[in-house]
Write a protein that holds these residues in place. Structure first.
Motif, PDB file in Angstrom:
ATOM      1  N   ALA A  78       5.045 -20.578  19.647  1.00 46.63           N
ATOM      2  CA  ALA A  78       4.868 -20.532  21.100  1.00 46.63           C
ATOM      3  C   ALA A  78       5.329 -21.813  21.787  1.00 46.63           C
ATOM      4  N   ASP A  79       5.439 -22.907  21.031  1.00 45.87           N
ATOM      5  CA  ASP A  79       5.934 -24.154  21.613  1.00 45.87           C
ATOM      6  C   ASP A  79       7.431 -24.098  21.911  1.00 45.87           C
ATOM      7  N   TYR A  80       8.151 -23.260  21.195  1.00 47.17           N
ATOM      8  CA  TYR A  80       9.610 -23.279  21.278  1.00 47.17           C
ATOM      9  C   TYR A  80      10.231 -21.970  21.752  1.00 47.17           C
ATOM     10  N   ALA A  81       9.438 -20.933  21.894  1.00 46.96           N
ATOM     11  CA  ALA A  81       9.976 -19.633  22.300  1.00 46.96           C
ATOM     12  C   ALA A  81       8.968 -18.885  23.151  1.00 46.96           C
ATOM     13  N   ARG A  82       9.494 -18.010  24.004  1.00 45.44           N
ATOM     14  CA  ARG A  82       8.626 -17.147  24.806  1.00 45.44           C
ATOM     15  C   ARG A  82       8.432 -15.841  24.048  1.00 45.44           C
ATOM     16  N   VAL A  83       7.185 -15.531  23.789  1.00 46.03           N
ATOM     17  CA  VAL A  83       6.852 -14.379  22.946  1.00 46.03           C
ATOM     18  C   VAL A  83       6.094 -13.351  23.776  1.00 46.03           C
ATOM     19  N   LYS A  89       2.392  -9.069  18.546  1.00 38.05           N
ATOM     20  CA  LYS A  89       1.687  -8.149  17.636  1.00 38.05           C
ATOM     21  C   LYS A  89       2.508  -7.898  16.375  1.00 38.05           C
ATOM     22  N   LEU A  90       3.822  -7.697  16.570  1.00 37.14           N
ATOM     23  CA  LEU A  90       4.684  -7.441  15.415  1.00 37.14           C
ATOM     24  C   LEU A  90       4.763  -8.663  14.507  1.00 37.14           C
ATOM     25  N   MET A  91       4.923  -9.816  15.109  1.00 37.37           N
ATOM     26  CA  MET A  91       5.020 -11.038  14.316  1.00 37.37           C
ATOM     27  C   MET A  91       3.719 -11.341  13.585  1.00 37.37           C
ATOM     28  N   LYS A  92       2.595 -11.057  14.249  1.00 34.50           N
ATOM     29  CA  LYS A  92       1.295 -11.274  13.603  1.00 34.50           C
ATOM     30  C   LYS A  92       1.148 -10.398  12.364  1.00 34.50           C
ATOM     31  N   ARG A  93       1.750  -9.207  12.437  1.00 35.65           N
ATOM     32  CA  ARG A  93       1.668  -8.275  11.306  1.00 35.65           C
ATOM     33  C   ARG A  93       2.615  -8.663  10.169  1.00 35.65           C
ATOM     34  N   LEU A  94       3.781  -9.206  10.508  1.00 33.03           N
ATOM     35  CA  LEU A  94       4.817  -9.421   9.498  1.00 33.03           C
ATOM     36  C   LEU A  94       4.898 -10.848   8.958  1.00 33.03           C
ATOM     37  N   LEU A  95       4.349 -11.801   9.695  1.00 28.98           N
ATOM     38  CA  LEU A  95       4.502 -13.200   9.283  1.00 28.98           C
ATOM     39  C   LEU A  95       3.206 -13.765   8.701  1.00 28.98           C
ATOM     40  N   PRO A  96       3.301 -14.685   7.727  1.00 29.10           N
ATOM     41  CA  PRO A  96       4.518 -15.219   7.112  1.00 29.10           C
ATOM     42  C   PRO A  96       5.242 -14.137   6.300  1.00 29.10           C
ATOM     43  N   GLY A  97       6.557 -14.212   6.297  1.00 29.95           N
ATOM     44  CA  GLY A  97       7.335 -13.229   5.569  1.00 29.95           C
ATOM     45  C   GLY A  97       8.821 -13.439   5.757  1.00 29.95           C
ATOM     46  N   PRO A  98       9.631 -12.599   5.089  1.00 32.96           N
ATOM     47  CA  PRO A  98      11.083 -12.784   5.066  1.00 32.96           C
ATOM     48  C   PRO A  98      11.788 -12.200   6.293  1.00 32.96           C
ATOM     49  N   TYR A  99      11.421 -12.706   7.448  1.00 28.07           N
ATOM     50  CA  TYR A  99      11.963 -12.202   8.722  1.00 28.07           C
ATOM     51  C   TYR A  99      12.421 -13.363   9.593  1.00 28.07           C
ATOM     52  N   THR A 100      13.464 -13.133  10.375  1.00 25.17           N
ATOM     53  CA  THR A 100      13.878 -14.049  11.436  1.00 25.17           C
ATOM     54  C   THR A 100      13.764 -13.289  12.742  1.00 25.17           C
ATOM     55  N   PHE A 101      13.017 -13.840  13.687  1.00 27.69           N
ATOM     56  CA  PHE A 101      12.859 -13.208  14.993  1.00 27.69           C
ATOM     57  C   PHE A 101      13.713 -13.942  16.025  1.00 27.69           C
ATOM     58  N   ILE A 102      14.541 -13.183  16.744  1.00 33.52           N
ATOM     59  CA  ILE A 102      15.315 -13.734  17.847  1.00 33.52           C
ATOM     60  C   ILE A 102      14.466 -13.617  19.112  1.00 33.52           C
ATOM     61  N   LEU A 103      14.203 -14.765  19.743  1.00 33.15           N
ATOM     62  CA  LEU A 103      13.332 -14.815  20.916  1.00 33.15           C
ATOM     63  C   LEU A 103      13.993 -15.648  22.010  1.00 33.15           C
ATOM     64  N   THR A 190      13.704 -10.075  21.868  1.00 33.84           N
ATOM     65  CA  THR A 190      13.771 -10.589  23.242  1.00 33.84           C
ATOM     66  C   THR A 190      13.293  -9.555  24.253  1.00 33.84           C
ATOM     67  N   THR A 191      13.263  -8.277  23.848  1.00 32.26           N
ATOM     68  CA  THR A 191      12.678  -7.221  24.675  1.00 32.26           C
ATOM     69  C   THR A 191      11.712  -6.437  23.802  1.00 32.26           C
ATOM     70  N   ASP A 192      10.995  -5.498  24.411  1.00 36.06           N
ATOM     71  CA  ASP A 192      10.053  -4.684  23.632  1.00 36.06           C
ATOM     72  C   ASP A 192      10.749  -3.589  22.844  1.00 36.06           C
ATOM     73  N   THR A 193      12.050  -3.435  23.057  1.00 34.49           N
ATOM     74  CA  THR A 193      12.837  -2.499  22.247  1.00 34.49           C
ATOM     75  C   THR A 193      13.444  -3.296  21.099  1.00 34.49           C
ATOM     76  N   PHE A 194      12.696  -3.449  20.047  1.00 32.80           N
ATOM     77  CA  PHE A 194      13.125  -4.292  18.941  1.00 32.80           C
ATOM     78  C   PHE A 194      14.370  -3.718  18.271  1.00 32.80           C
ATOM     79  N   GLU A 195      15.288  -4.606  17.937  1.00 39.07           N
ATOM     80  CA  GLU A 195      16.545  -4.177  17.316  1.00 39.07           C
ATOM     81  C   GLU A 195      16.773  -4.969  16.042  1.00 39.07           C
TER      82      GLU A 195
END
Length: 206
Positions: A78-83, A89-103, A190-195
């Motif tokens: 949250a210090d470096y990106a707007r979530v 919710k998605l990040m809370k479910r998947l992280l820590p883990g092998p994912y990169t989120f574009i924000l 970056t939107t609620d339509t995750f891609e």
């Protein structure tokens, strides 16, 4: 002068060794380290010269980079990106883990890292070594995958072979055991339509 080759326990990293790496990062070091996917190269995001070195090693211009950050946890992100709420919710479910989120990047992201774009890639790997490093450092480090000097394997997995390849380009190579050869799954949030931008190790389903 060749890089240091430092063995660190992947599950219970030795504090003395982590602090040694952190001190080097504060002094502008470029390091190679394990993650929960492939081995990565990085530096302190606030050290412009180190960022430029990583870009040179990768053969790209610093302001054309596609580097992501490693953060310790969601509060760090949250210090470096707007979530947005759905992304959180998605990040809370998947992280820590092998994912990169574009924000969407916040204004705390150094200009050299988002000079030509307004987004940032964020990782919280399920890997103790990089998370302990950023926890002690107090801010994220860059993460960019290193590629194998090999036509068959895209990503190197043997730390000793990685050292042989990069010992004259970086300052520290951390041996945290054999790495993987499948990168992280990249999700545009970056939107609620995750891609899904890239299918990788992380199994993704909304």
């Amino acid at each position: 002068m060749p890089a240091e080759f430092i063995r660190i326990h992947p599950q219970t990293p030795e504090e003395r060794k982590i602090l040694h790496v952190v001190n080097a990062l504060r002094n502008g070091a470029v390091i190679i380290y394990p993650t929960d996917t492939v081995y990565g190269m990085g530096c302190d995001i606030h050290n412009t010269r180190a960022v430029e070195r990583v870009a040179r090693i990768k053969g790209i211009k610093p302001n054309k980079n596609d580097f992501s950050f490693i953060c310790y946890d969601l509060s760090h992100i949250a210090d470096y990106a707007r979530v947005g709420n759905q992304a959180f919710k998605l990040m809370k479910r998947l992280l820590p883990g092998p994912y990169t989120f574009i924000l969407d990047a916040s204004n705390r992201v150094p200009k050299i890292l988002n000079a030509t774009k307004k987004t940032v890639g964020i990782r919280v790997p399920n890997s103790a070594i990089p998370r302990q490093i950023v926890s002690e450092l107090g801010n994220p480090i860059i993460t960019t995958s290193i590629k194998a000097d090999d036509e068959i394997a895209e990503y190197p997995t043997d730390p000793e072979e990685i050292f042989e390849q990069y010992q004259h380009q970086v300052d520290i190579v951390i041996d945290g055991g054999y790495g993987g050869n499948v990168p992280s799954t990249i999700i545009d949030a970056t939107t609620d339509t995750f891609e899904i931008i890239r299918e990788g190790l992380g199994d993704y389903s909304v």
